[in-house]
Structures are given as structure tokens and as C-alpha cells.
Design a protein around this motif. Structure first.
Motif, PDB file in Angstrom:
ATOM      1  N   GLN A  89       0.819  -1.200   0.000  1.00 39.58           N
ATOM      2  CA  GLN A  89       0.000   0.000   0.000  1.00 39.58           C
ATOM      3  C   GLN A  89       0.862   1.264   0.000  1.00 39.58           C
ATOM      4  O   GLN A  89       1.711   1.461   0.868  1.00 39.58           O
ATOM      5  CB  GLN A  89      -0.930   0.012   1.211  1.00 39.58           C
ATOM      6  N   ALA A  90       0.581   2.123  -0.982  1.00 39.49           N
ATOM      7  CA  ALA A  90       1.357   3.351  -1.114  1.00 39.49           C
ATOM      8  C   ALA A  90       1.214   4.251   0.103  1.00 39.49           C
ATOM      9  O   ALA A  90       2.174   4.915   0.519  1.00 39.49           O
ATOM     10  CB  ALA A  90       0.923   4.106  -2.374  1.00 39.49           C
ATOM     11  N   SER A  91       0.022   4.282   0.698  1.00 42.36           N
ATOM     12  CA  SER A  91      -0.204   5.141   1.862  1.00 42.36           C
ATOM     13  C   SER A  91       0.678   4.721   3.029  1.00 42.36           C
ATOM     14  O   SER A  91       1.214   5.575   3.763  1.00 42.36           O
ATOM     15  CB  SER A  91      -1.679   5.100   2.270  1.00 42.36           C
ATOM     16  N   LYS A  92       0.850   3.422   3.219  1.00 40.07           N
ATOM     17  CA  LYS A  92       1.690   2.944   4.318  1.00 40.07           C
ATOM     18  C   LYS A  92       3.168   3.174   4.029  1.00 40.07           C
ATOM     19  O   LYS A  92       3.959   3.461   4.943  1.00 40.07           O
ATOM     20  CB  LYS A  92       1.404   1.472   4.600  1.00 40.07           C
ATOM     21  N   ARG A  93       3.553   3.082   2.766  1.00 35.84           N
ATOM     22  CA  ARG A  93       4.947   3.384   2.415  1.00 35.84           C
ATOM     23  C   ARG A  93       5.259   4.854   2.689  1.00 35.84           C
ATOM     24  O   ARG A  93       6.349   5.202   3.137  1.00 35.84           O
ATOM     25  CB  ARG A  93       5.218   3.044   0.949  1.00 35.84           C
ATOM     26  N   ALA A  94       4.277   5.723   2.436  1.00 36.34           N
ATOM     27  CA  ALA A  94       4.475   7.147   2.693  1.00 36.34           C
ATOM     28  C   ALA A  94       4.675   7.420   4.182  1.00 36.34           C
ATOM     29  O   ALA A  94       5.520   8.235   4.573  1.00 36.34           O
ATOM     30  CB  ALA A  94       3.280   7.935   2.160  1.00 36.34           C
ATOM     31  N   VAL A  95       3.905   6.726   5.019  1.00 38.08           N
ATOM     32  CA  VAL A  95       4.067   6.887   6.468  1.00 38.08           C
ATOM     33  C   VAL A  95       5.426   6.353   6.909  1.00 38.08           C
ATOM     34  O   VAL A  95       6.089   6.932   7.778  1.00 38.08           O
ATOM     35  CB  VAL A  95       2.929   6.188   7.231  1.00 38.08           C
ATOM     36  N   ALA A  96       5.869   5.257   6.287  1.00 35.39           N
ATOM     37  CA  ALA A  96       7.172   4.679   6.629  1.00 35.39           C
ATOM     38  C   ALA A  96       8.296   5.685   6.411  1.00 35.39           C
ATOM     39  O   ALA A  96       9.258   5.746   7.184  1.00 35.39           O
ATOM     40  CB  ALA A  96       7.419   3.421   5.811  1.00 35.39           C
ATOM     41  N   GLU A  97       8.193   6.482   5.373  1.00 34.27           N
ATOM     42  CA  GLU A  97       9.198   7.507   5.120  1.00 34.27           C
ATOM     43  C   GLU A  97       9.213   8.540   6.251  1.00 34.27           C
ATOM     44  O   GLU A  97      10.284   9.006   6.661  1.00 34.27           O
ATOM     45  CB  GLU A  97       8.917   8.196   3.787  1.00 34.27           C
ATOM     46  N   GLN A  98       8.033   8.879   6.756  1.00 36.34           N
ATOM     47  CA  GLN A  98       7.959   9.843   7.857  1.00 36.34           C
ATOM     48  C   GLN A  98       8.501   9.267   9.159  1.00 36.34           C
ATOM     49  O   GLN A  98       8.910  10.015  10.051  1.00 36.34           O
ATOM     50  CB  GLN A  98       6.510  10.298   8.046  1.00 36.34           C
ATOM     51  N   PHE A  99       8.535   7.934   9.259  1.00 35.97           N
ATOM     52  CA  PHE A  99       9.074   7.291  10.458  1.00 35.97           C
ATOM     53  C   PHE A  99      10.583   7.080  10.357  1.00 35.97           C
ATOM     54  O   PHE A  99      11.205   6.745  11.364  1.00 35.97           O
ATOM     55  CB  PHE A  99       8.359   5.970  10.708  1.00 35.97           C
ATOM     56  N   GLY A 100      11.162   7.238   9.160  1.00 30.06           N
ATOM     57  CA  GLY A 100      12.607   7.116   9.054  1.00 30.06           C
ATOM     58  C   GLY A 100      13.138   6.267   7.922  1.00 30.06           C
ATOM     59  O   GLY A 100      14.358   6.144   7.766  1.00 30.06           O
ATOM     60  N   ALA A 101      12.260   5.650   7.109  1.00 31.43           N
ATOM     61  CA  ALA A 101      12.737   4.846   5.990  1.00 31.43           C
ATOM     62  C   ALA A 101      13.290   5.752   4.894  1.00 31.43           C
ATOM     63  O   ALA A 101      12.649   6.728   4.493  1.00 31.43           O
ATOM     64  CB  ALA A 101      11.607   3.981   5.441  1.00 31.43           C
TER      65      ALA A 101
END
Length: 355
Positions: free
Chosen positions: A200-212
């Protein structure tokens, strides 16, 4: 004895019930639930309760004669408020103080809060905790934020289990709650090269905000190959946070030599794995399940620091009468990351809006 509202799962069905308010024994404290996250393990118990009971019985964590249909009052990701203490128990924190802690009762042989039949969980209006384990909640943290402490502790423990250093390259497969918690813990440790994969693209976007630093759609690209090429000979550590046991063998087959696989998903079904690949590659395969009370305290400190974008993880809240609907939604394909129950109110599943 006064009654309270609670939520129980029995034979895969979620129901609202009225039960007696529990009475704290020596060393225990009665608390009022303010908020409680719906955990993936809660969903697993609802869907695969018989498998879970069978494993616990074989390990001696539950009596062998306990029926698999025994109800469980769920809830272990909580923020609560101190109500009263049991006999011969020093009131270290005053009534009304907001608290959280590792959801375990050492005073009852290590029984897990929210997963043990016969014990009230934090989906209930009131439940029991160990007085010695209580952690006072910092005043600036909202009760919703505090519910993230427990899953964040799972991520902290998974990273500790990996024995990872800052020069390793980490792949976090699955960007749900535990995947995001693992990414946060990796960033907190100082790991710079973090790859996150999710459909899911939405979850990947959140992952970037967490540090990915990198995100991959595994339906389009091979996330393990990408991470291996990025590593250029450095050790690769893969964190399986998907919870789909059929994927494990694929990670083992594709992982580079001398890598580490940390399995954090809850898997209670039999699965086939060809360990020949792991043997030739001299892989380390580890499993991560719980956490220490020290790791739980670390997670609370991480939240208090303001460095964790917990609001991005919270996608909805729900009241007591909407919990069955919430489970029905979460047990199907959905876009949610973390839904939080507020036992003090009624109401259906409601999207969470950040302030």
C-alpha cells in the motif's frame, strides 16, 4: 459488587458484556481504561483462537483442560488512570494519575493482561495491573499517544534481537503498526539505511515519515534484491512484519549470505521452509515476540521525546459499541494502521483527525 462494560472474544465472535469490576489483590492496582489500541494479535486471537490456545497449552501457559471456547477480555495497548490499590500495597502514584506499563501480572505468575482467560483487559472499563510496574505518563502526552507505547516496545525489542549496528542495511517488510515501530526503533538506534516494503502506497508514505530512506512496492520490485544491492557487502537484516507465514521461505531463499532474518509476525499455522538456503548462506534466523520492562520504558521515553510521529500511525478511533464493527473492518483488507478504542465513550469507527 459493581458491574462494568467489557469486550470479549469467544469462538471468533466479538461481543460487549457486563462483568464484575475486578478487585486488586496485594501488589496490584485497579485502573480505569482511558484508551486502548486494537492489536494485530487481538485480531489473530479472534481469527485463530483455537491455534493460539493449542500452542499456549502445549507450552504450559494455559491449563490443558481449558476449553478453546473460553472467552478472553482483550486489550493490552493502553493508557489508564489509577483508581485504587490492593491490600498491603504502597500507593506509589496517587489516584487519578495516568499510567501505562508492560501488560503482565507478575503477581499472577506472569499472566498477560488482555490475552489470558479470566483476566480483564484494557477493552474493559477497569482492569488490574501490578503496582510495581506502573509508569507515570508525561503530562504532555495524550492518552491516545500512550497506547502506541506497547507496539513501539515490540519494535524496540525486535531491533535489539537483531543485534544490529549502524552500518547494517535494514529491510522492514510490512509497514503496519509493528513495521513502523521497528523503523522508528532503527532510526532511534542510528541505522541510516532503512528500506521499507509494503503493497500500500499510503503505508509506504508513512514509513518515510518514520525514518525509511527507501520504499518498495513488493508487487513491482524485489525488495530483498534491492536491499542486497544497496548493502554492497554490508550485513543485511530483514524484519518480517507482515504476519503472512507463506512469505517466510521466500525471504530465506532471496536473502544474501550472512544476513539476519527477524520474524516479528505472529504465526500459529504450520508452514514449509527449506532451511538448505539458510544453511549454505549461514543466515541467522531469530524470532521476536515480547519485550522487557526496560524496553517498554524506553518506548515511552521515545514517545515523550516527540520524535515519533504517532499521529501518522493512528487512523481511527472507536467507542465501546462500535468494537465489533471495527474488528469486522480490520479482519478484511483495509487501509488502517492503528485503530484505538476509547472505553469511556460510545460510537462507531471514526477517522482520526490530527490537530
Amino acid at each position: 459488587m459493581s458491574k462494568m462494560a467489557a469486550v470479549a472474544v469467544q469462538n471468533g465472535q466479538i461481543s460487549n458484556i457486563d462483568v464484575d469490576i475486578p478487585v486488586p489483590a496485594a501488589g496490584q492496582v485497579l485502573v480505569k481504561s482511558l484508551a486502548c489500541g486494537i492489536c494485530g494479535s487481538d485480531l489473530h486471537i479472534a481469527r485463530h483462537g483455537e491455534e493460539v490456545f493449542d500452542i499456549y497449552k502445549k507450552m504450559g501457559a494455559l491449563p490443558e483442560d481449558m476449553p478453546s471456547s473460553a472467552p478472553i477480555m482483550l486489550g493490552h495497548e493502553f493508557c489508564a488512570e489509577v483508581v485504587s490499590y490492593g491490600p498491603q500495597t504502597s500507593p506509589r502514584l496517587a489516584p487519578g494519575t495516568r499510567v501505562t506499563c508492560a501488560p503482565i501480572l507478575l503477581t499472577q505468575g506472569g499472566a498477560g493482561v488482555g490475552v489470558t482467560p479470566g483476566l480483564s483487559g484494557a477493552y474493559s472499563e477497569y482492569f488490574i495491573l501490578d503496582a510495581d510496574l506502573l509508569l507515570e505518563v508525561p503530562a504532555h502526552l495524550s492518552s491516545l499517544a500512550v497506547t502506541i507505547t506497547e507496539p513501539l516496545a515490540v519494535g524496540v525489542h525486535a531491533v535489539n534481537r537483531a543485534d544490529i549496528d549502524r552500518d547494517c542495511v535494514a529491510l522492514v517488510a510490512g509497514c503496519g503498526t509493528i513495521g513502523l515501530a521497528t523503523i522508528a526503533a532503527l532510526k532511534h538506534l542510528g541505522v541510516k539505511e532503512i528500506v521499507a516494503s509494503d503493497l500500500q502506497a499510503s503505508k509506504r508514505a508513512v514509513a518515510e515519515q518514520f525514518g525509511a530512506l527507501h520504499t518498495i512496492d513488493p508487487s513491482q520490485d524485489d525488495e530483498v534484491k534491492f536491499t542486497s544491492e544497496l548493502a554492497q557487502g554490508r550485513r543485511v537484516v530483514i524484519f518480517e512484519c507482515v504476519g503472512i507465514h507463506q512469505l517466510i521461505n521466500g525471504f530465506i531463499e532471496r536473502a544474501p549470505a550472512n544476513s539476519t532474518l527477524v520474524i516479528t509476525g505472529v504465526h500459529t499455522a504450520m508452514t514449509q521452509v527449506n532451511f538448505g538456503y539458510a544453511t549454505v548462506k549461514e543466515m541467522d534466523i531469530k524470532f521476536s515476540y515480547y519485550y522487557s520492562v526496560e524496553e517498554f520504558a524506553t518506548a515511552l521515553q521515545m514517545l515523550a521525546s516527540g520524535d515519533i510521529a504517532w499521529e501518522k500511525m493512528c487512523t481511527a478511533t472507536v467507542g465501546m459499541d462500535g468494537i465489533a464493527e471495527a474488528f469486522n473492518t480490520l479482519l478484511k483488507p483495509n487501509d488502517h494502521i492503528k485503530v484505538i478504542l476509547e472505553p469511556g465513550r460510545q460510537g462507531a469507527l471514526t477517522p482520526f483527525h490530527q490537530n
